[in-house]
Design a protein around this motif. Structure first.
Motif, mmCIF file in Angstrom:
data_model
loop_
_atom_site.group_PDB
_atom_site.id
_atom_site.type_symbol
_atom_site.label_atom_id
_atom_site.label_comp_id
_atom_site.label_asym_id
_atom_site.label_seq_id
_atom_site.Cartn_x
_atom_site.Cartn_y
_atom_site.Cartn_z
ATOM 1 N N ASP A 102 -20.113 37.105 54.690
ATOM 2 C CA ASP A 102 -20.534 37.185 53.284
ATOM 3 C C ASP A 102 -21.016 38.573 52.885
ATOM 4 O OD1 ASP A 102 -20.009 34.458 52.940
ATOM 5 O OD2 ASP A 102 -22.051 33.889 53.492
ATOM 6 N N GLN A 103 -21.708 39.257 53.787
ATOM 7 C CA GLN A 103 -22.224 40.584 53.462
ATOM 8 C C GLN A 103 -21.095 41.568 53.193
ATOM 9 O OE1 GLN A 103 -25.122 41.733 56.464
ATOM 10 N NE2 GLN A 103 -25.827 39.620 56.576
ATOM 11 N N ALA A 104 -20.070 41.540 54.023
ATOM 12 C CA ALA A 104 -18.941 42.460 53.833
ATOM 13 C C ALA A 104 -18.139 42.100 52.593
ATOM 14 C CB ALA A 104 -18.046 42.465 55.067
ATOM 15 N N VAL A 105 -17.922 40.810 52.364
ATOM 16 C CA VAL A 105 -17.194 40.375 51.168
ATOM 17 C C VAL A 105 -17.915 40.894 49.924
ATOM 18 C CG1 VAL A 105 -16.459 38.387 49.789
ATOM 19 C CG2 VAL A 105 -16.152 38.362 52.281
ATOM 20 N N GLY A 106 -19.230 40.724 49.886
ATOM 21 C CA GLY A 106 -20.011 41.206 48.747
ATOM 22 C C GLY A 106 -19.944 42.714 48.591
ATOM 23 N N PHE A 107 -20.008 43.437 49.692
ATOM 24 C CA PHE A 107 -19.914 44.903 49.657
ATOM 25 C C PHE A 107 -18.608 45.343 49.009
ATOM 26 C CE2 PHE A 107 -17.964 48.552 51.884
ATOM 27 C CZ PHE A 107 -18.814 49.575 51.467
ATOM 28 N N TYR A 108 -17.494 44.802 49.481
ATOM 29 C CA TYR A 108 -16.197 45.216 48.952
ATOM 30 C C TYR A 108 -16.060 44.886 47.466
ATOM 31 C CZ TYR A 108 -14.548 46.403 53.608
ATOM 32 O OH TYR A 108 -14.393 46.981 54.842
ATOM 33 N N LYS A 109 -16.522 43.723 47.070
ATOM 34 C CA LYS A 109 -16.434 43.358 45.650
ATOM 35 C C LYS A 109 -17.306 44.268 44.789
ATOM 36 C CE LYS A 109 -14.914 38.605 46.225
ATOM 37 N NZ LYS A 109 -15.219 37.173 46.032
ATOM 38 N N ARG A 110 -18.495 44.616 45.281
ATOM 39 C CA ARG A 110 -19.394 45.491 44.512
ATOM 40 C C ARG A 110 -18.795 46.870 44.279
ATOM 41 N NH1 ARG A 110 -23.121 43.193 47.781
ATOM 42 N NH2 ARG A 110 -23.264 44.995 49.166
ATOM 43 N N ILE A 111 -18.004 47.361 45.224
ATOM 44 C CA ILE A 111 -17.479 48.724 45.056
ATOM 45 C C ILE A 111 -16.077 48.748 44.440
ATOM 46 C CG2 ILE A 111 -18.985 49.689 46.825
ATOM 47 C CD1 ILE A 111 -16.572 49.795 48.702
ATOM 48 N N GLY A 112 -15.587 47.586 43.990
ATOM 49 C CA GLY A 112 -14.358 47.589 43.204
ATOM 50 C C GLY A 112 -13.120 46.994 43.838
ATOM 51 N N PHE A 113 -13.247 46.344 44.981
ATOM 52 C CA PHE A 113 -12.094 45.673 45.577
ATOM 53 C C PHE A 113 -11.900 44.310 44.928
ATOM 54 C CE2 PHE A 113 -12.772 48.873 48.708
ATOM 55 C CZ PHE A 113 -11.576 49.032 49.377
ATOM 56 N N VAL A 114 -10.648 43.906 44.799
ATOM 57 C CA VAL A 114 -10.327 42.593 44.245
ATOM 58 C C VAL A 114 -9.484 41.811 45.252
ATOM 59 C CG1 VAL A 114 -10.461 43.329 41.828
ATOM 60 C CG2 VAL A 114 -8.296 43.501 43.046
ATOM 61 N N PRO A 115 -9.733 40.509 45.359
ATOM 62 C CA PRO A 115 -8.937 39.693 46.285
ATOM 63 C C PRO A 115 -7.482 39.613 45.837
ATOM 64 C CG PRO A 115 -10.930 38.529 45.582
ATOM 65 C CD PRO A 115 -10.792 39.737 44.713
ATOM 66 N N THR A 116 -6.572 39.663 46.814
ATOM 67 C CA THR A 116 -5.145 39.542 46.517
ATOM 68 C C THR A 116 -4.498 38.406 47.298
ATOM 69 O OG1 THR A 116 -4.555 41.141 48.241
ATOM 70 C CG2 THR A 116 -4.916 41.998 45.994
ATOM 71 N N GLY A 117 -5.252 37.808 48.217
ATOM 72 C CA GLY A 117 -4.692 36.728 49.015
ATOM 73 C C GLY A 117 -5.653 36.312 50.103
ATOM 74 N N ARG A 118 -5.191 35.369 50.911
ATOM 75 C CA ARG A 118 -6.029 34.810 51.967
ATOM 76 C C ARG A 118 -5.142 34.352 53.113
ATOM 77 N NH1 ARG A 118 -7.929 29.852 53.605
ATOM 78 N NH2 ARG A 118 -10.130 29.748 54.196
ATOM 79 N N SER A 119 -5.632 34.501 54.325
ATOM 80 C CA SER A 119 -4.953 33.991 55.518
ATOM 81 C C SER A 119 -5.914 33.044 56.227
ATOM 82 C CB SER A 119 -4.591 35.126 56.480
ATOM 83 O OG SER A 119 -3.724 36.041 55.874
ATOM 84 N N GLU A 120 -5.381 31.986 56.797
ATOM 85 C CA GLU A 120 -6.207 31.002 57.511
ATOM 86 C C GLU A 120 -6.723 31.530 58.844
ATOM 87 O OE1 GLU A 120 -7.454 27.899 56.896
ATOM 88 O OE2 GLU A 120 -6.815 28.249 54.841
ATOM 89 N N HIS A 121 -6.014 32.513 59.422
ATOM 90 C CA HIS A 121 -6.356 33.017 60.748
ATOM 91 C C HIS A 121 -6.464 34.536 60.726
ATOM 92 C CE1 HIS A 121 -4.500 29.076 61.494
ATOM 93 N NE2 HIS A 121 -5.408 28.993 62.449
ATOM 94 N N ASP A 122 -7.208 35.071 61.700
ATOM 95 C CA ASP A 122 -7.288 36.524 61.797
ATOM 96 C C ASP A 122 -6.002 37.080 62.407
ATOM 97 O OD1 ASP A 122 -7.460 36.231 64.591
ATOM 98 O OD2 ASP A 122 -9.587 36.747 64.691
ATOM 99 N N GLY A 123 -5.943 38.382 62.605
ATOM 100 C CA GLY A 123 -4.728 39.024 63.095
ATOM 101 C C GLY A 123 -4.322 38.625 64.502
ATOM 102 N N GLN A 124 -5.239 38.030 65.252
ATOM 103 C CA GLN A 124 -4.931 37.573 66.603
ATOM 104 C C GLN A 124 -4.701 36.061 66.651
ATOM 105 O OE1 GLN A 124 -7.664 39.734 66.002
ATOM 106 N NE2 GLN A 124 -6.257 41.401 66.444
ATOM 107 N N GLY A 125 -4.629 35.436 65.480
ATOM 108 C CA GLY A 125 -4.366 34.005 65.415
ATOM 109 C C GLY A 125 -5.586 33.129 65.608
ATOM 110 N N ARG A 126 -6.758 33.728 65.632
ATOM 111 C CA ARG A 126 -7.982 32.940 65.778
ATOM 112 C C ARG A 126 -8.343 32.291 64.436
ATOM 113 N NH1 ARG A 126 -9.418 37.901 68.766
ATOM 114 N NH2 ARG A 126 -9.371 37.383 70.980
ATOM 115 N N PRO A 127 -9.094 31.187 64.462
ATOM 116 C CA PRO A 127 -9.389 30.432 63.231
ATOM 117 C C PRO A 127 -10.510 31.044 62.386
ATOM 118 C CG PRO A 127 -10.407 29.342 65.081
ATOM 119 C CD PRO A 127 -9.612 30.508 65.648
#
Length: 147
Positions: free
Chosen positions: A110-135
């Motif tokens: 949550d802290q990182a998500v909030g940081f990115y949104k505060r400085i002007g990033f916008v969501p463009t999509g979502r993945s269910e797993h990380d880059g290594q396939g973890r949940p």
């Protein structure tokens, strides 16, 4: 005063220390097994990666960023220095280099998500797993300069 510079092999151990402290402060959602496995991967890769470092007046790294072209693959700030503009300085450096940049962030951080949104990033999509396939779901983000 924060200065941005490229890493050298001598910065490798400090980069791993920053990663470890930042993850321990923000990634409480990782299972203990995944935390250990990810650290082993990081210790094998991070010291040799071409990182951008935010350093203090004594040239001690406070945070690092990994760019792959205009994709910010990693941004980790030593928790002792969070909230002091260190992460934002690295992001601004990436924007100065590339203009429009993208990144991904763990949805459960949550802290990182909030940081990115505060400085002007916008969501463009979502993945269910990380880059290594973890949940661990990822939010895909994009920053584009205002015209």
């Amino acid at each position: 005063m924060i200065r941005i510079r490229l890493s050298t092999p001598a910065d490798g151990d400090r980069a791993v220390e920053i990663w470890r402290a930042a993850v321990d402060a923000t990634h409480h959602f990782l299972t203990p097994e995944d935390r250990i496995a990810i650290e082993e991967e990081v210790k094998g890769f991070l010291p040799l990666a071409p990182l951008w470092l935010a350093v203090d007046a004594g040239d001690r790294p406070l945070a690092f960023m990994l760019l792959d072209g205009s994709s910010m693959e990693a941004l980790f700030v030593d928790p002792v220095h969070r909230g002091q503009g260190v992460g934002k300085a690295l992001v601004e450096h990436a924007i100065a280099l590339h203009g429009a940049i993208t990144t991904e962030v763990n949805e459960q951080n949550d802290q990182a998500v909030g940081f990115y949104k505060r400085i002007g990033f916008v969501p463009t999509g979502r993945s269910e797993h990380d880059g290594q396939g973890r949940p661990y779901p990822l939010i895909h983000l994009r920053f584009q300069p205002q015209n």
